[in-house]
Structure formats: structure tokens, C-alpha cells
Design an enzyme around this catalytic site. Structure first.
Site, PDB file in Angstrom:
ATOM      1  CB  SER A 148      -6.443 -10.450  -1.647  1.00  0.00           C
ATOM      2  OG  SER A 148      -5.941  -9.463  -0.796  1.00  0.00           O
ATOM      3  CD  GLU A 166       8.165   4.608   6.637  1.00  0.00           C
ATOM      4  OE1 GLU A 166       8.006   3.640   7.402  1.00  0.00           O
ATOM      5  OE2 GLU A 166       8.202   5.781   7.020  1.00  0.00           O
ATOM      6  CG  HIS A 190      -4.692  -5.523  -3.079  1.00  0.00           C
ATOM      7  ND1 HIS A 190      -5.953  -5.373  -3.587  1.00  0.00           N
ATOM      8  CD2 HIS A 190      -4.791  -6.453  -2.096  1.00  0.00           C
ATOM      9  CE1 HIS A 190      -6.796  -6.168  -2.922  1.00  0.00           C
ATOM     10  NE2 HIS A 190      -6.115  -6.839  -2.027  1.00  0.00           N
TER      11      HIS A 190
END
Length: 295
Positions: A148, A166, A190
């Protein structure tokens, strides 16, 4: 100069089995399936001394280091590692101390946990600890592993902010300098689960020389020299912008949608590999040209 060390970058949510769960022993058989063919096992197998390697778990990125650190320690020990330590560096003074640098110099593996990659780089960037592990990666049989935030921070440039929904609006993602273990790539994590493909598209169109790498959860890349091999159970997405024909990027205002013509996307699954030098992808289980698993 090609580094002697290796990188293991992981998309997050590594299914290492939760040793905090009271029923863990009852689920050990299910968890072992991941352990034996999974990412933590790969880290141990590729390390200099295997189960005798010194592993330092770096919890700096996490807001809950007291939980995350012991989880990884138990997972590695369950797989047979004999020398697993937790290094919770919380400020730059610690990262510049003789004691911390000595532990970095003694380590065969550093494993960076998840959390906030900006916290990671702002605390560790340019410190003696950072310099020590960069030098070890260049000159010794050493593994930098990160999940991560630890994966996102491994590259020269990193994404540290930007909504998924967005991300293809101009200016919606923010990048900064990472820890600098690998150049000309940018990593997002992720990736599949949080729908971050647009973030990577924008990072690549901003500078098409940069190869975008999107890591799914329980998925990673093992990088040895120029060769990146997919590991784990999910997908790795590569975004290659070298052949972009057209875009509206510089003609639109902040917040407006970006158009891109001819962006190339590759998808890798377990054992597929990509050559950073030749830019060639090899699908190991190809329906046309299958190759042995032990390439």
C-alpha cells in the site's frame, strides 16, 4: 548501474491471516494456502538468508503501528522467519540516529506497512536511514518490500492524493517525490478495488515517459533488475503512455475532463513478467506461446 537488491511492491490488504482473531487457529488451513504460494513466502524465499534473514518491519506510515507491526511479525514468524523486528520510526530525529541506522545496515529485508505515503516520505526522506537502505539496495543482496503506502512510496515520483471518481479531471491528482528506489514508474495501490484507473491515466498523460503501475489487493510485483514479475492472487495493470497521439491536457482548465488518444494498457496476472528495458510483456500461461513456469 543495475541495483543488486530487489523490490517487492504490494497493492495492499495482504491476506496474511489475522493473528488478532481469536479463531485464527481454526482458520489456519485456509490461511496457509495463501502463505505457501503468497507474497510473504516470496519475500522470505528471495531474501539473502531465507528464514535466517533479518527482517525489519517499518510501521512509520501507519496510524496504528502498535497493531500493524505485531501482525506482520507474527505472520513472518509463522512462516519460519527467525529474526523479525519492528522499527517504528515516528520522527526525523529517530531516522537520523545511530541506533536506527545500525539496524538498517544489519537488515536483509525492510518491510514497509500501509498507511499514509506522504507521512512516510516526510518523516524518512533524506534521512540517514533513507540513505542507508538506498545504498544497501544498490550494492547488496537486500529486499525493499512495501505494501500500500510502502509500495506507492518506492518510486521516484508518487501519487499521494486524488479521488478515484474524479481522477480524470485536470488537477485532481497530486504527486510528489517518493523514496526513489525505482525511476520512470509511478505506482498506485488498492487499484482494482477502489477504481483508481483514472488516477494512473492522469499521472501518465502528465509525463508519458512514466510507466503507470496499478496493483490490485493481494497482488504485487517482484522487481529484479529490469524484470517485473506479477505475484499474488490478483491483477497488475500497466499503463504505457509512450504512444499517446493526442490529448487536450494543456488546453483545458483545472477540473475539466481529460481526453487521451492511444493510451496502451497491459494486464498481468500471477507469474507474467514485463521487461522495463525492452518494454515487452510475457504472458506465461499464453494460449498461443506458453512458456515454462520457472522462466
Amino acid at each position: 548501474m543495475r541495483p543488486i537488491g530487489k523490490l517487492m511492491i504490494i497493492g495492499g490488504a495482504v491476506n496474511k491471516g489475522s493473528f488478532a482473531e481469536t479463531e485464527y487457529d481454526q482458520n489456519v488451513e485456509r490461511n496457509l494456502n495463501f502463505f505457501e504460494r503468497g507474497i510473504l513466502r516470496k519475500i522470505i524465499n528471495e531474501s539473502r538468508l531465507k528464514e535466517d534473514s533479518i527482517i525489519e518491519i517499518i510501521t512509520t506510515a501507519s496510524q496504528i503501528p502498535q497493531i500493524v507491526g505485531p501482525e506482520y511479525k507474527k505472520a513472518f514468524e509463522f512462516l519460519g522467519s527467525k529474526h523479525v523486528n519492528i522499527l517504528d520510526i515516528q520522527n526525523r530525529e529517530q531516522a537520523n540516529s545511530d541506533a536506527i541506522v545500525a539496524r538498517a545496515n544489519a537488515a536483509d529485508v525492510v518491510m514497509f506497512t500501509g498507511g499514509d505515503q506522504l507521512r512516510l516520505t516526510s518523516i524518512l526522506g533524506g534521512t540517514r536511514f533513507h540513505d542507508a537502505i538506498l545504498l544497501k539496495y544498490q550494492e547488496q543482496d537486500f529486499i525493499y518490500a512495501g505494501t500500500s503506502a510502502g509500495a506507492a512510496a518506492a518510486s521516484e515520483n508518487m501519487i499521494y492524493q486524488g479521488s478515484s471518481s474524479e481522477a480524470l479531471l485536470k488537477g485532481e491528482i497530486k504527486t510528489t517525490q517518493g523514496l526513489g528506489f525505482i525511476e520512470n514508474v509511478i505506482v498506485d495501490t488498492h487499484f482494482v478495488q477502489r477504481g483508481r484507473i483514472g488516477r494512473l491515466f492522469q499521472a501518465v498523460v502528465n509525463n508519458p515517459r512514466t510507466l503507470g503501475i496499478g496493483l490490485g489487493e493481494d497482488t504485487g510485483l517482484y522487481i529484479d533488475g529490469e524484470i517485473m514479475t506479477a505475484i499474488g492472487s490478483g491483477l497488475v495493470i500497466l499503463v504505457d503512455g509512450r504512444f499517446i497521439k493526442d490529448t487536450n491536457l494543456t488546453n483545458i482548465e483545472l477540473g475539466q475532463p481529460i481526453s487521451i488518444d492511444n493510451l496502451i494498457v497491459h494486464v498481468l496476472s500471477q507469474n507474467d513478467f514485463y521487461d522495463l528495458k525492452t518494454k515487452d510483456l510475457t504472458i506465461v500461461n499464453s494460449q498461443y506461446n506458453p512458456i515454462p513456469q520457472d522462466h
